[in-house]
Design an enzyme around this catalytic site. Sequence first.
Site, PDB file in Angstrom:
ATOM      1  N   ASN A   9     -30.477  11.503  21.415  1.00  0.00           N
ATOM      2  CA  ASN A   9     -31.178  10.631  22.352  1.00  0.00           C
ATOM      3  C   ASN A   9     -30.131   9.959  23.238  1.00  0.00           C
ATOM      4  O   ASN A   9     -29.438   9.045  22.797  1.00  0.00           O
ATOM      5  CB  ASN A   9     -32.000   9.596  21.568  1.00  0.00           C
ATOM      6  CG  ASN A   9     -32.700   8.604  22.486  1.00  0.00           C
ATOM      7  OD1 ASN A   9     -32.681   8.764  23.718  1.00  0.00           O
ATOM      8  ND2 ASN A   9     -33.308   7.588  21.916  1.00  0.00           N
ATOM      9  N   LYS A  11     -30.550   8.142  25.775  1.00  0.00           N
ATOM     10  CA  LYS A  11     -31.003   6.836  26.280  1.00  0.00           C
ATOM     11  C   LYS A  11     -30.691   6.682  27.775  1.00  0.00           C
ATOM     12  O   LYS A  11     -30.702   7.665  28.501  1.00  0.00           O
ATOM     13  CB  LYS A  11     -30.403   5.710  25.425  1.00  0.00           C
ATOM     14  CG  LYS A  11     -30.714   5.895  23.929  1.00  0.00           C
ATOM     15  CD  LYS A  11     -30.397   4.694  23.069  1.00  0.00           C
ATOM     16  CE  LYS A  11     -30.754   4.992  21.617  1.00  0.00           C
ATOM     17  NZ  LYS A  11     -30.532   3.865  20.728  1.00  0.00           N
ATOM     18  N   HIS A  94     -40.410   4.665  20.768  1.00  0.00           N
ATOM     19  CA  HIS A  94     -39.073   4.241  20.341  1.00  0.00           C
ATOM     20  C   HIS A  94     -39.037   2.714  20.250  1.00  0.00           C
ATOM     21  O   HIS A  94     -39.667   2.029  21.058  1.00  0.00           O
ATOM     22  CB  HIS A  94     -38.025   4.748  21.339  1.00  0.00           C
ATOM     23  CG  HIS A  94     -36.629   4.609  20.817  1.00  0.00           C
ATOM     24  ND1 HIS A  94     -35.962   3.407  20.830  1.00  0.00           N
ATOM     25  CD2 HIS A  94     -35.793   5.504  20.236  1.00  0.00           C
ATOM     26  CE1 HIS A  94     -34.762   3.580  20.275  1.00  0.00           C
ATOM     27  NE2 HIS A  94     -34.631   4.836  19.917  1.00  0.00           N
ATOM     28  N   GLU A  96     -36.936   0.645  21.150  1.00  0.00           N
ATOM     29  CA  GLU A  96     -36.484  -0.017  22.384  1.00  0.00           C
ATOM     30  C   GLU A  96     -37.637  -0.152  23.374  1.00  0.00           C
ATOM     31  O   GLU A  96     -37.690  -1.103  24.155  1.00  0.00           O
ATOM     32  CB  GLU A  96     -35.300   0.764  22.984  1.00  0.00           C
ATOM     33  CG  GLU A  96     -34.028   0.512  22.175  1.00  0.00           C
ATOM     34  CD  GLU A  96     -33.049   1.657  22.159  1.00  0.00           C
ATOM     35  OE1 GLU A  96     -33.149   2.571  23.003  1.00  0.00           O
ATOM     36  OE2 GLU A  96     -32.162   1.651  21.280  1.00  0.00           O
ATOM     37  N   GLU A 166     -36.743   4.988  12.150  1.00  0.00           N
ATOM     38  CA  GLU A 166     -35.572   4.319  12.704  1.00  0.00           C
ATOM     39  C   GLU A 166     -35.641   2.823  12.392  1.00  0.00           C
ATOM     40  O   GLU A 166     -36.294   2.068  13.129  1.00  0.00           O
ATOM     41  CB  GLU A 166     -35.507   4.515  14.223  1.00  0.00           C
ATOM     42  CG  GLU A 166     -35.366   5.963  14.644  1.00  0.00           C
ATOM     43  CD  GLU A 166     -34.705   6.092  16.026  1.00  0.00           C
ATOM     44  OE1 GLU A 166     -33.670   6.760  16.091  1.00  0.00           O
ATOM     45  OE2 GLU A 166     -35.219   5.515  16.996  1.00  0.00           O
ATOM     46  N   GLY A 172     -27.878   1.170  16.917  1.00  0.00           N
ATOM     47  CA  GLY A 172     -26.811   0.675  17.787  1.00  0.00           C
ATOM     48  C   GLY A 172     -25.981  -0.439  17.169  1.00  0.00           C
ATOM     49  O   GLY A 172     -25.223  -1.113  17.856  1.00  0.00           O
ATOM     50  N   SER A 212     -27.683   4.564  13.877  1.00  0.00           N
ATOM     51  CA  SER A 212     -26.241   4.646  13.621  1.00  0.00           C
ATOM     52  C   SER A 212     -25.834   5.877  12.812  1.00  0.00           C
ATOM     53  O   SER A 212     -24.910   5.816  12.007  1.00  0.00           O
ATOM     54  CB  SER A 212     -25.732   3.362  12.946  1.00  0.00           C
ATOM     55  OG  SER A 212     -25.901   2.256  13.814  1.00  0.00           O
TER      56      SER A 212
END
Length: 257
Positions: A9, A11, A94, A96, A166, A172, A212
């Site tokens: 991904n 991003k 996701h 985010e 996730e 991250g 991660s």
Amino acid sequence: MRKPLIAGNWKLNLLQADAEALARQVKAACDTDAVEVIVCPTYTALAAVRQALEGSRIGLVAQDLYWEASGAFTGEVSAPMLVDAGCRYVIVGHSERRQHFGETDETVQRKAKAALAAGLTPILCVGEVLAQRDANQTVGVVGAQLEGAFGGWTGADAQRVVIAYEPVWAIGTGRNATPEQAQEVHAFIRQWLAKRFGAPVGEAVRIQYGGSVNAGNAASLLQQPDVDGALVGGASLKADAFATIVKAAVDAKAAMR
Ligand code: 13P
């Protein structure tokens, strides 16, 4: 046996030329039949990456979509448009997007259904935030997200989905779930699917881990029986790290035979 799915991904990163260069490196290092490899560039880089990947087995994936096929929805991109751009999969929900762009279980459900209707495989993301993990609410939170996303689905549709677990606290942050923590939630997701849609659906659906994942920790995560691949952020921007993760998946699968 479920074929492991390793996804990069990318991003909100990489201009077209850089995305194309990375795609060429991934094509050179990760084109295998043993596991499925896919990359998720931004919309503007889809065409360049598609061209770079031509002649390989590596799949093209979008990071989001809108559920209407066309119309007066300025700024949105639809499932048929993604198919037209050469995508096979699309990430949906996701964390985010849930965190910064108002994504809810209801919009996730609409997007996933629109993806399926157009022939795209949705990669449906679920996961708890740190406060929820610390309060022992992980399974309840993930269960509620699944409930929200899969309301009114048939088993035949559910079977076509990929789920990505996730944990938000691991995205991250350099802090990944332990293999045992990942396995526990993956097993729960599989049981949830089996209970809702029947054992064959539970057995068939691939569940990726994300948060991660890197060249150093991928092997121990991918060796878990219910971890069927990885959704990789930061480490997927470096071809050598991504190739090491792909290799770890190939080895883990060979060891499970
Ligand atoms: P990182 O691998 O950078 O933690 O990102 C994970 C992720 O969000 C993949 O979708």
